[in-house]
Design an enzyme around this catalytic site. Structure first.
Site, PDB file in Angstrom:
ATOM      1  N   ASP A 129      -6.306   5.448   2.990  1.00  0.00           N
ATOM      2  CA  ASP A 129      -6.446   4.066   2.541  1.00  0.00           C
ATOM      3  C   ASP A 129      -7.786   3.476   3.000  1.00  0.00           C
ATOM      4  O   ASP A 129      -8.634   4.188   3.532  1.00  0.00           O
ATOM      5  CB  ASP A 129      -5.255   3.248   3.069  1.00  0.00           C
ATOM      6  CG  ASP A 129      -4.801   2.175   2.101  1.00  0.00           C
ATOM      7  OD1 ASP A 129      -5.646   1.584   1.416  1.00  0.00           O
ATOM      8  OD2 ASP A 129      -3.581   1.911   2.033  1.00  0.00           O
ATOM      9  N   THR A 181      -5.522   0.773  -3.657  1.00  0.00           N
ATOM     10  CA  THR A 181      -4.252   0.382  -4.275  1.00  0.00           C
ATOM     11  C   THR A 181      -4.324  -0.939  -5.032  1.00  0.00           C
ATOM     12  O   THR A 181      -3.313  -1.423  -5.528  1.00  0.00           O
ATOM     13  CB  THR A 181      -3.149   0.266  -3.199  1.00  0.00           C
ATOM     14  OG1 THR A 181      -3.541  -0.711  -2.228  1.00  0.00           O
ATOM     15  CG2 THR A 181      -2.933   1.608  -2.511  1.00  0.00           C
ATOM     16  N   HIS A 214       0.833  -1.198   0.000  1.00  0.00           N
ATOM     17  CA  HIS A 214       0.000   0.000   0.000  1.00  0.00           C
ATOM     18  C   HIS A 214       0.869   1.250   0.000  1.00  0.00           C
ATOM     19  O   HIS A 214       0.576   2.220  -0.714  1.00  0.00           O
ATOM     20  CB  HIS A 214      -0.928   0.001   1.218  1.00  0.00           C
ATOM     21  CG  HIS A 214      -1.990  -1.037   1.153  1.00  0.00           C
ATOM     22  ND1 HIS A 214      -3.322  -0.742   1.007  1.00  0.00           N
ATOM     23  CD2 HIS A 214      -1.916  -2.400   1.203  1.00  0.00           C
ATOM     24  CE1 HIS A 214      -4.031  -1.864   0.972  1.00  0.00           C
ATOM     25  NE2 HIS A 214      -3.192  -2.876   1.095  1.00  0.00           N
TER      26      HIS A 214
END
Length: 255
Positions: free
Chosen positions: A123, A145, A21
């Site tokens: 994220d 991602t 990530h």
């Protein structure tokens, strides 16, 4: 003639604590700063930043900075600082890492207050990050991602577990579906991962960034957009630049 210097737009990035990530976040930062007048801060734990710093060439040092996020470890003695990453983390400590990440939200709020970024890019597992940004009137955008095919498949399973995925070329067997469901049902601090994922997409401001391109995954991009109720913005494959090629750009001529 006097030219006024345009103010840099500052972006704070907060990836999940995994190299798979953090690396795309870094490549996205490089791409953004090469095209616009952005100054980007990438926030992660010291152990992660130590490993990612060699991937940043000197040409980006003026526009990309690293910011340390300290996770509590006295409250979680089983998780010393060298385990503040998924890299080499014993599997049974994953829940503790998620809990420690959640517990770092106060430290992250201080970072937001100090840097006052124009935008937060975050994220998929930390809904507290865009929530904290909203309290300080900072807009937030989620960055996924993984590619659109995998992401749309997982979100479809999350939202419509009994319905067939509309693209039959992608499927999983029953035992794999059980494993996926177990992952989504796993929890830390009393919050299931499926709920974290949903909250993160809901809190993204109008758009969601995805590591893909329309040329390759147009149908999955469109389906994912419908599932999430947000515009999906492909940011490309974000391939890391080779670090061992030293080329004098001023003398390099392409014919």
């Amino acid at each position: 003639m006097v030219h006024s210097q345009q103010r840099s737009i500052t972006i704070l990035m907060l990836p999940w604590l995994a190299h798979g990530h953090i690396s795309p976040f870094l490549e996205l930062a490089k791409k953004l700063t090469s095209k616009r007048n952005f100054h980007i801060f990438i926030c992660s734990t010291p152990v992660n930043l130590t490993s990612i710093k060699p991937k940043l060439s000197p040409k980006y040092s003026h526009c990309i900075e690293f910011v340390e996020l300290h996770l509590p470890h006295e409250e979680l003695p089983e998780l010393p600082p060298h385990y503040h990453t998924t890299n080499g983390l014993p599997p049974h400590l994953m829940s503790s890492l998620k809990r420690a990440f959640d517990m770092s939200s106060k430290n992250f709020s201080t970072i937001l207050t100090t840097l006052k970024p124009d935008l937060l890019i975050y994220d998929f597992l930390q809904p507290w990050a865009p929530s904290l940004a909203s309290l300080q009137n900072i807009p937030s955008v989620e960055f996924i991602t993984t590619n659109s095919a995998l992401t749309s498949f997982c979100v479809h399973h999350l939202k419509n577990p009994s319905a067939k995925f509309p693209f039959p070329s992608i499927y999983i067997r029953d035992y794999e579906a059980q494993k996926l469901n177990n992952l989504l049902e796993s929890s830390s601090n009393g919050i299931k991962d499926r709920d974290r994922i949903q909250q993160c997409s809901d809190l993204s401001s109008d758009i969601i960034l995805v590591k893909t391109s329309r040329e390759i995954e147009a149908k999955y991009v469109d389906y994912l957009s419908g599932l999430m109720g947000k515009k999906i913005v492909p940011v490309g494959p974000l391939v890391q630049e080779p670090m061992d090629l030293k080329v004098d750009e001023e003398t390099w001529i392409m014919k």
